[in-house]
Design a protein around this motif. Structure first.
Motif, PDB file in Angstrom:
ATOM      1  N   ILE A  59       0.932  -1.198   0.096  1.00 42.56           N
ATOM      2  CA  ILE A  59      -0.066  -0.155   0.062  1.00 42.56           C
ATOM      3  C   ILE A  59       0.913   1.174  -0.064  1.00 42.56           C
ATOM      4  O   ILE A  59       1.586   1.484   0.995  1.00 42.56           O
ATOM      5  N   GLY A  60       0.900   1.966  -1.084  1.00 45.88           N
ATOM      6  CA  GLY A  60       1.805   3.048  -1.219  1.00 45.88           C
ATOM      7  C   GLY A  60       3.325   2.627  -1.278  1.00 45.88           C
ATOM      8  O   GLY A  60       3.746   1.910  -1.756  1.00 45.88           O
ATOM      9  N   ASN A  61       3.956   3.188  -0.379  1.00 49.04           N
ATOM     10  CA  ASN A  61       5.396   2.807  -0.277  1.00 49.04           C
ATOM     11  C   ASN A  61       5.706   1.623   0.819  1.00 49.04           C
ATOM     12  O   ASN A  61       6.919   1.161   1.191  1.00 49.04           O
ATOM     13  N   GLU A  62       4.620   1.166   1.434  1.00 51.56           N
ATOM     14  CA  GLU A  62       4.668   0.186   2.464  1.00 51.56           C
ATOM     15  C   GLU A  62       4.421  -1.260   1.997  1.00 51.56           C
ATOM     16  O   GLU A  62       3.509  -1.376   1.370  1.00 51.56           O
ATOM     17  N   LEU A  63       5.260  -2.255   2.447  1.00 49.29           N
ATOM     18  CA  LEU A  63       5.000  -3.638   2.032  1.00 49.29           C
ATOM     19  C   LEU A  63       4.932  -4.439   3.027  1.00 49.29           C
ATOM     20  O   LEU A  63       5.906  -4.371   3.908  1.00 49.29           O
ATOM     21  N   LYS A  64       4.198  -5.064   3.285  1.00 48.92           N
ATOM     22  CA  LYS A  64       3.970  -6.153   4.222  1.00 48.92           C
ATOM     23  C   LYS A  64       4.040  -7.671   3.973  1.00 48.92           C
ATOM     24  O   LYS A  64       3.135  -7.833   3.009  1.00 48.92           O
ATOM     25  N   ILE A  65       4.755  -8.359   4.391  1.00 45.53           N
ATOM     26  CA  ILE A  65       4.967  -9.760   3.808  1.00 45.53           C
ATOM     27  C   ILE A  65       4.531 -10.771   5.053  1.00 45.53           C
ATOM     28  O   ILE A  65       4.959 -10.545   6.290  1.00 45.53           O
ATOM     29  N   SER A  66       3.814 -11.582   4.790  1.00 41.48           N
ATOM     30  CA  SER A  66       3.239 -12.909   5.666  1.00 41.48           C
ATOM     31  C   SER A  66       4.314 -13.515   5.928  1.00 41.48           C
ATOM     32  O   SER A  66       5.420 -13.896   5.107  1.00 41.48           O
ATOM     33  N   GLY A  67       4.331 -14.403   6.845  1.00 41.30           N
ATOM     34  CA  GLY A  67       5.367 -15.370   7.486  1.00 41.30           C
ATOM     35  C   GLY A  67       5.878 -16.322   6.474  1.00 41.30           C
ATOM     36  O   GLY A  67       4.953 -17.106   5.992  1.00 41.30           O
ATOM     37  N   LEU A 113       2.682 -25.872  10.067  1.00 43.98           N
ATOM     38  CA  LEU A 113       3.113 -27.055   9.308  1.00 43.98           C
ATOM     39  C   LEU A 113       3.517 -28.013  10.348  1.00 43.98           C
ATOM     40  O   LEU A 113       4.631 -27.629  10.890  1.00 43.98           O
ATOM     41  N   PRO A 114       3.292 -29.286  10.340  1.00 42.64           N
ATOM     42  CA  PRO A 114       3.942 -30.341  11.330  1.00 42.64           C
ATOM     43  C   PRO A 114       5.494 -30.152  11.034  1.00 42.64           C
ATOM     44  O   PRO A 114       5.942 -30.501   9.725  1.00 42.64           O
ATOM     45  N   GLY A 115       6.612 -30.172  11.900  1.00 43.50           N
ATOM     46  CA  GLY A 115       7.868 -30.112  11.588  1.00 43.50           C
ATOM     47  C   GLY A 115       8.438 -28.885  11.315  1.00 43.50           C
ATOM     48  O   GLY A 115       9.633 -28.867  11.099  1.00 43.50           O
ATOM     49  N   GLN A 116       7.618 -27.869  11.194  1.00 40.29           N
ATOM     50  CA  GLN A 116       8.088 -26.195  10.852  1.00 40.29           C
ATOM     51  C   GLN A 116       8.609 -25.780  11.964  1.00 40.29           C
ATOM     52  O   GLN A 116       8.094 -26.034  13.094  1.00 40.29           O
ATOM     53  N   LEU A 117       9.835 -25.399  11.898  1.00 36.81           N
ATOM     54  CA  LEU A 117      10.645 -24.917  12.826  1.00 36.81           C
ATOM     55  C   LEU A 117      10.622 -23.453  13.029  1.00 36.81           C
ATOM     56  O   LEU A 117      11.136 -22.755  14.167  1.00 36.81           O
ATOM     57  N   ILE A 118      10.651 -22.559  11.796  1.00 42.17           N
ATOM     58  CA  ILE A 118      10.604 -21.130  11.728  1.00 42.17           C
ATOM     59  C   ILE A 118       9.824 -20.689  10.593  1.00 42.17           C
ATOM     60  O   ILE A 118       9.272 -21.321   9.962  1.00 42.17           O
ATOM     61  N   GLU A 119       9.268 -19.565  11.061  1.00 40.15           N
ATOM     62  CA  GLU A 119       8.409 -18.656  10.294  1.00 40.15           C
ATOM     63  C   GLU A 119       8.927 -17.308  10.302  1.00 40.15           C
ATOM     64  O   GLU A 119       9.231 -16.553  11.513  1.00 40.15           O
ATOM     65  N   ILE A 120       9.124 -16.454   9.281  1.00 38.15           N
ATOM     66  CA  ILE A 120       9.719 -15.235   9.389  1.00 38.15           C
ATOM     67  C   ILE A 120       8.816 -13.929   8.381  1.00 38.15           C
ATOM     68  O   ILE A 120       8.670 -14.352   7.284  1.00 38.15           O
ATOM     69  N   GLU A 121       8.374 -12.999   8.968  1.00 44.84           N
ATOM     70  CA  GLU A 121       7.616 -11.897   8.500  1.00 44.84           C
ATOM     71  C   GLU A 121       8.318 -10.622   8.390  1.00 44.84           C
ATOM     72  O   GLU A 121       9.090 -10.509   9.379  1.00 44.84           O
ATOM     73  N   LEU A 122       8.017  -9.892   7.403  1.00 50.73           N
ATOM     74  CA  LEU A 122       8.767  -8.647   7.013  1.00 50.73           C
ATOM     75  C   LEU A 122       7.640  -7.537   6.877  1.00 50.73           C
ATOM     76  O   LEU A 122       6.580  -7.851   6.354  1.00 50.73           O
ATOM     77  N   GLU A 123       8.133  -6.373   7.225  1.00 48.83           N
ATOM     78  CA  GLU A 123       7.715  -4.982   6.515  1.00 48.83           C
ATOM     79  C   GLU A 123       8.794  -4.186   5.979  1.00 48.83           C
ATOM     80  O   GLU A 123       9.882  -4.206   6.667  1.00 48.83           O
ATOM     81  N   ALA A 124       8.567  -3.743   4.920  1.00 48.99           N
ATOM     82  CA  ALA A 124       9.530  -2.945   4.189  1.00 48.99           C
ATOM     83  C   ALA A 124       9.086  -1.482   3.866  1.00 48.99           C
ATOM     84  O   ALA A 124       7.722  -1.455   3.939  1.00 48.99           O
ATOM     85  N   TYR A 125       9.724  -0.403   3.572  1.00 50.11           N
ATOM     86  CA  TYR A 125       9.422   0.855   3.323  1.00 50.11           C
ATOM     87  C   TYR A 125      10.606   1.306   2.382  1.00 50.11           C
ATOM     88  O   TYR A 125      11.660   1.080   2.631  1.00 50.11           O
ATOM     89  N   LYS A 126       9.988   1.878   1.083  1.00 46.48           N
ATOM     90  CA  LYS A 126      11.003   2.478   0.142  1.00 46.48           C
ATOM     91  C   LYS A 126      10.270   3.832  -0.071  1.00 46.48           C
ATOM     92  O   LYS A 126       9.311   4.138  -0.429  1.00 46.48           O
ATOM     93  N   VAL A 127      11.272   4.704  -0.116  1.00 44.56           N
ATOM     94  CA  VAL A 127      11.171   6.048  -0.734  1.00 44.56           C
ATOM     95  C   VAL A 127      10.863   6.116  -1.930  1.00 44.56           C
ATOM     96  O   VAL A 127      12.182   5.418  -2.655  1.00 44.56           O
ATOM     97  N   ARG A 128      10.147   6.504  -2.458  1.00 46.00           N
ATOM     98  CA  ARG A 128       9.867   6.529  -3.969  1.00 46.00           C
ATOM     99  C   ARG A 128      10.187   7.918  -4.634  1.00 46.00           C
ATOM    100  O   ARG A 128       9.762   8.791  -4.103  1.00 46.00           O
TER     101      ARG A 128
END
Length: 167
Positions: free
Chosen positions: A62-70, A152-167
């Motif tokens: 949304i605009g310059n903001e990026l949200k990424i699911s785990g 998920l069974p056996g899943q050990l890690i999940e990583i989510e991010l938010e990013a912002y870019k000046v355009r």
């Protein structure tokens, strides 16, 4: 000869109109980008069939903001990969996150929030130096969460991010 008293007022009024008409903003140069992007959400599915089945979008900008699911360590069919190997699962997560960032023209320097969920915090801490290969300029803000289980069974890690870019 007698002058009409309204002539000077009309002349002043005409001059003000001409002055106002000449006050325009400078045109945007061809190599300049607009100051802000649209506020309309733009969704991205990394694995469309998997994400539709589970009911989520992998990312939204949304605009310059990026949200990424785990991101999780999975193949194209949604099956867990690197079962039991937290280090490899982490590398797989970062590889998927990199694909999403690149899809939108972002890079790791644009990441401002990183949240990590793991079922084995001590092993994650032992493996966390890998993050130095990802974040070369600075680390983002964020939190590390030790959790009982992940999707998920056996899943050990999940990583989510938010990013912002000046355009």
């Amino acid at each position: 000869m007698k002058t009409n008293p309204f002539v000077p007022i009309l002349a002043l009024f005409a001059a003000l109109i001409l002055f106002a008409a000449s006050c325009t903003t400078a045109p945007q140069k061809a190599d300049e980008k607009p100051a802000a992007q649209s506020d309309v959400p733009e969704y991205f599915l990394l694995r469309p069939d998997v994400e539709k089945a589970y009911g989520y979008s992998h990312a939204v900008r949304i605009g310059n903001e990026l949200k990424i699911s785990g991101a999780v360590s999975m193949d194209e069919k949604g099956n867990l990969t690197a079962k039991g190997d937290l280090g490899q699962q982490m590398k797989n997560c970062y590889a998927d996150l990199d694909k999403v960032l690149k899809h939108y023209g972002y890079n790791w320097d644009d990441v401002v929030v990183e949240n990590i969920l793991t079922t084995n915090m001590s092993e994650f801490v032992a493996q966390s130096a890998y993050r130095n290969t990802i974040y070369k300029k600075q680390f983002p803000t964020g939190s590390w969460f030790g959790v009982k289980e992940l999707a998920l069974p056996g899943q050990l890690i999940e990583i989510e991010l938010e990013a912002y870019k000046v355009r």
